[in-house]
Design a protein around this motif. Structure first.
Motif, short mmCIF file in Angstrom:
data_model
loop_
_atom_site.label_atom_id
_atom_site.label_comp_id
_atom_site.label_asym_id
_atom_site.label_seq_id
_atom_site.Cartn_x
_atom_site.Cartn_y
_atom_site.Cartn_z
N TYR A 13 -47.42 94.20 76.00
CA TYR A 13 -46.60 94.26 74.74
C TYR A 13 -47.27 94.89 73.78
O TYR A 13 -48.21 94.26 73.00
N GLY A 14 -47.00 95.97 73.39
CA GLY A 14 -47.71 96.71 72.34
C GLY A 14 -49.00 96.96 72.62
O GLY A 14 -49.42 97.43 73.73
N GLY A 15 -49.84 96.33 72.04
CA GLY A 15 -51.43 96.47 72.19
C GLY A 15 -52.16 95.24 72.82
O GLY A 15 -53.08 95.04 73.05
N THR A 16 -51.09 94.27 73.28
CA THR A 16 -51.32 92.95 74.19
C THR A 16 -51.14 92.91 75.62
O THR A 16 -50.13 93.46 75.74
N ALA A 17 -52.18 93.11 76.39
CA ALA A 17 -52.24 92.76 77.64
C ALA A 17 -51.46 91.55 78.18
O ALA A 17 -52.58 90.50 78.07
N ALA A 18 -50.43 91.37 78.65
CA ALA A 18 -50.03 89.81 78.77
C ALA A 18 -50.41 89.86 80.30
O ALA A 18 -50.67 88.42 80.76
N VAL A 19 -50.32 90.72 81.06
CA VAL A 19 -50.75 90.60 82.40
C VAL A 19 -51.82 91.89 82.89
O VAL A 19 -51.52 92.81 82.61
N ALA A 20 -53.07 91.52 83.28
CA ALA A 20 -53.90 92.51 83.37
C ALA A 20 -54.59 92.51 84.90
O ALA A 20 -55.54 91.56 85.09
N ASP A 21 -54.20 93.45 85.50
CA ASP A 21 -54.64 93.57 86.84
C ASP A 21 -54.68 92.45 87.84
O ASP A 21 -55.86 91.90 88.21
N VAL A 22 -53.58 91.86 87.88
CA VAL A 22 -53.25 90.69 88.90
C VAL A 22 -52.87 91.12 90.22
O VAL A 22 -52.11 91.76 90.51
N SER A 23 -53.85 90.33 91.00
CA SER A 23 -53.44 90.70 92.53
C SER A 23 -53.50 89.04 93.42
O SER A 23 -54.33 88.35 92.96
N LEU A 24 -52.59 88.87 93.84
CA LEU A 24 -52.47 87.58 94.65
C LEU A 24 -51.04 87.68 95.77
O LEU A 24 -50.41 88.49 95.72
N ARG A 54 -39.98 94.66 83.76
CA ARG A 54 -40.58 95.85 84.73
C ARG A 54 -42.14 95.98 84.41
O ARG A 54 -42.25 96.27 82.91
N PRO A 55 -42.77 95.94 85.30
CA PRO A 55 -44.16 96.07 84.98
C PRO A 55 -44.69 97.40 84.70
O PRO A 55 -44.08 98.46 84.86
N ASP A 56 -45.93 97.70 83.86
CA ASP A 56 -46.21 98.84 83.53
C ASP A 56 -47.05 99.50 84.59
O ASP A 56 -47.38 100.63 84.53
N GLY A 57 -47.70 98.63 85.46
CA GLY A 57 -48.40 99.41 86.53
C GLY A 57 -48.77 98.38 87.76
O GLY A 57 -48.35 97.12 87.61
N GLY A 58 -48.95 98.87 88.79
CA GLY A 58 -49.22 98.06 90.10
C GLY A 58 -47.89 97.73 90.93
O GLY A 58 -47.10 98.49 90.64
N THR A 59 -47.97 96.96 91.88
CA THR A 59 -46.96 96.71 92.69
C THR A 59 -46.53 95.29 93.18
O THR A 59 -47.48 94.59 93.24
N ILE A 60 -45.38 95.12 93.40
CA ILE A 60 -45.04 93.90 93.81
C ILE A 60 -43.99 93.95 94.80
O ILE A 60 -43.07 94.49 94.96
N GLY A 61 -44.04 92.96 95.79
CA GLY A 61 -43.29 93.06 97.04
C GLY A 61 -42.80 91.57 97.18
O GLY A 61 -43.65 90.60 97.28
N VAL A 62 -41.27 91.27 97.08
CA VAL A 62 -41.09 89.63 97.37
C VAL A 62 -40.00 89.79 98.76
O VAL A 62 -39.14 90.66 98.57
#
Length: 238
Positions: A13-24, A54-62
């Motif tokens: 969100y702007g200059g703040t990384a709310a989620v940063a390279d999360v994998s699980l 909508r994320p800025d990067g990475g993948t999600i499978g549900v």
């Protein structure tokens, strides 16, 4: 078997990384906890999983679906109760359940669901007249009315008194007993320790540990609260 697969997820969100390279990964049939202080990125993470952001990067499978591409199908199979969820004050309990049931091709029995959640005698009660615990029970009913395979519950017990919190814990365990996988977002360590099979600890948008409650506590040689402080350098509660 995993029902949620997240790889290298980013959201800013702007200059703040709310989620940063999360994998699980979240396994079918478990109660999976996501813990962290307010602002750690918990709600943003599950909103991305639910297809609400909508994320800025990475993948999600549900359940094999892409939340960004398969939103309609995802909403039929995933129930969501968000932290800021609220209904119109005058909407009655029964009306809310009937409205939400109309969104699904094969909804659960609303009357049975209200009975199971202790709300059968509140069917004609307006939302504004419900206690905090009753509002949370209704939120659970609305999250379950579509017979979901996954239920995402975000800070479900915040603001509840101890008795209502314990009642809600029993309801969450009952959801898993129905065969539903639960993703539980919380900043209460006792809640996570009591309910969760595995826990991801978030701090500043990153997963700093992922283990069972007992495994996390053993790392710190104490309680889950001790482990949280050791991992994040701060108390769990704001």
């Amino acid at each position: 078997m995993s029902v949620i697969d997240i790889e290298n997820l980013h959201k800013r969100y702007g200059g703040t990384a709310a989620v940063a390279d999360v994998s699980l990964q979240v396994e079918r049939g478990e109660i999976f906890g996501i813990i962290g202080r307010n602002g750690a990125g918990k709600t943003t993470l599950v909103e991305c999983v639910a297809g609400l952001r909508r994320p800025d990067g990475g993948t999600i499978g549900v359940l094999g679906l892409d939340p960004g591409r398969d939103g309609a199908e995802l909403r039929r199979r995933v129930g969501v109760q968000l932290q800021q969820s609220a209904l119109p004050d005058r909407l009655r309990v029964g009306e809310a359940v009937e409205l939400y049931a109309s969104f699904y091709p094969d909804p659960a029995d609303g009357d049975r669901l209200l009975a199971d959640l202790g709300l059968a005698d509140r069917r004609r009660t307006a939302y504004a007249k419900l206690s905090g615990g009753q509002q949370q029970r209704l939120s659970i009913a609305l999250a379950l009315i579509g017979r979901p395979e996954i239920a995402i519950l975000d800070e479900l017990t915040t603001g509840l008194d101890p008795h209502a919190r314990r009642d809600t814990w029993r309801l969450i365990q009952g959801i898993r007993d129905r065969g539903v996988t639960v993703v539980l977002v919380t900043h209460f360590m006792d809640e996570a320790e009591r309910l969760c099979d595995r826990i991801a600890v978030l701090d500043a948008g990153r997963v700093v540990a992922l283990d069972t409650p007992a495994g996390l506590a053993a790392r710190a040689g104490g309680t889950l609260e001790d482990a949280f402080v050791a991992l994040t350098g701060r108390e769990a509660r704001p």
